[in-house]
Design an enzyme around this catalytic site. Structure first.
Site, PDB file in Angstrom:
ATOM      1  N   SER A 163      47.911  28.026  39.856  1.00 45.63           N
ATOM      2  CA  SER A 163      46.473  27.770  39.744  1.00 45.63           C
ATOM      3  C   SER A 163      45.907  28.698  38.682  1.00 45.63           C
ATOM      4  O   SER A 163      46.466  29.781  38.440  1.00 45.63           O
ATOM      5  CB  SER A 163      45.820  28.075  41.095  1.00 45.63           C
ATOM      6  N   TYR A 180      43.121  33.647  47.991  1.00 40.46           N
ATOM      7  CA  TYR A 180      43.763  32.596  47.190  1.00 40.46           C
ATOM      8  C   TYR A 180      44.239  33.145  45.838  1.00 40.46           C
ATOM      9  O   TYR A 180      45.384  32.937  45.439  1.00 40.46           O
ATOM     10  CB  TYR A 180      42.766  31.453  46.999  1.00 40.46           C
TER      11      TYR A 180
END
Ligand code: NAP
Length: 249
Positions: free
Chosen positions: A139, A152
């Site tokens: 990501s 995250y």
């Protein structure tokens, strides 16, 4: 792309990018092992795909679960050629100073330790067979700090380092280890992000997101020799050149 005779294990195959990836590989001839916690969803998808699919309930935060899924691949199809480390969560989105410590750690268990567990289970099998491909879904959050996403961002940064470490140790044995950063993808995860209202990603329009079959097709391309120059690295689907190489534009 022809994946006949190849066996691909996808973590987080119950929906989103993982389900699309399993469908794409299967339609290119691969045997697919579908894993996720939602047993009914992966069983339904396996039934849709047919006899080349196996559904294996698995929580990637438990090493024994992912190790069992790799064993099912070997027992059912004679080995494992590709591991797609896709399973991931973003909830609970919360500011660091008010985050629930246990819930924060559970995200690390899934997004980071789950990636390690997959590599740990697959690498010996692939090494013994003389090679294999391991691709982890990364990501932009692996390298950008985003408000409310400390769990995250931290987990994805760690997973990116795992890709580099696994490449360092596995390349000489024929392992191709890479990461794919897909950009934003129209899945359940983006619904959760939008509902949070925190940070600029939650403000994106739904039309800004790419469909899940784009990363799925990119993952297939990354398994081919055409992507060999990216072994050991993360590539981004935001990159126009990569989109062209994959055949998306
Ligand atoms: P999604 O639709 O929410 O799907 C997540 C998948 O992960 C589901 O199949 C879920 O299945 C599985 N999963 C979650 N926790 C698990 C666990 N403990 N064990 C096994 N499976 C688990 O999200 P997605 O967008 O497809 O996300 C897939 C990956 O892409 C994630 O790693 C995510 O971080 C990454 N990514 C997504 C975007 C985006 O914009 N969507 C952008 C960058 C990166 P169960 O709940 O059934 O277990």
């Amino acid at each position: 792309m022809d994946f006949s005779g190849k066996t691909v294990l996808v973590t987080g195959a119950s929906r989103g990018i993982g389900a699309s990836t399993a469908r794409q590989f299967a339609s290119a001839g691969a045997n697919v092992v579908l894993t996720a916690r939602s047993e009914s969803a992966i069983k339904e998808l396996a039934a849709e795909i047919g006899q080349n699919a196996r559904a294996v309930p698995c929580d990637v935060s438990r090493y024994d679960d992912i190790s069992n899924a790799v064993q099912v691949a070997c027992d059912s199809f004679g080995g494992l050629d590709v591991l797609i480390g896709n399973a991931g969560v973003i909830e609970p989105i919360s500011h660091l100073q008010s985050a629930d410590p246990d819930a924060w750690g559970q995200v690390i268990d899934i997004n980071l330790k789950g990636v390690f567990y997959g590599m740990r289970a697959a690498m010996p099998v692939m090494t013994e067979a003389g090679g294999g491909t391991i691709i982890t879904i990364s990501s932009g959050a692996a390298s950008s700090a985003l408000e409310g996403w400390s769990h995250y961002c931290t987990s994805k940064a760690g997973a990116a380092m795992l890709t580099r470490c696994a490449d360092k140790e596995g390349r000489a044995s024929g392992l191709r280890v890479m990461g794919l950063s897909p950009g934003t993808v129209a899945t359940e995860m983006q619904h959760e992000i939008k509902a949070s209202g925190i940070n600029p990603v939650s403000q994106l329009d739904w039309s800004d997101h790419i469909p899940p079959d784009w990363p799925a097709r990119a993952l297939m391309w990354m398994c081919t020799k055409d992507a060999d120059e990216f072994v050991g690295e993360e590539i981004s689907l935001r990159n126009e050149d990569i989109r062209k190489r994959v055949g998306l534009i």
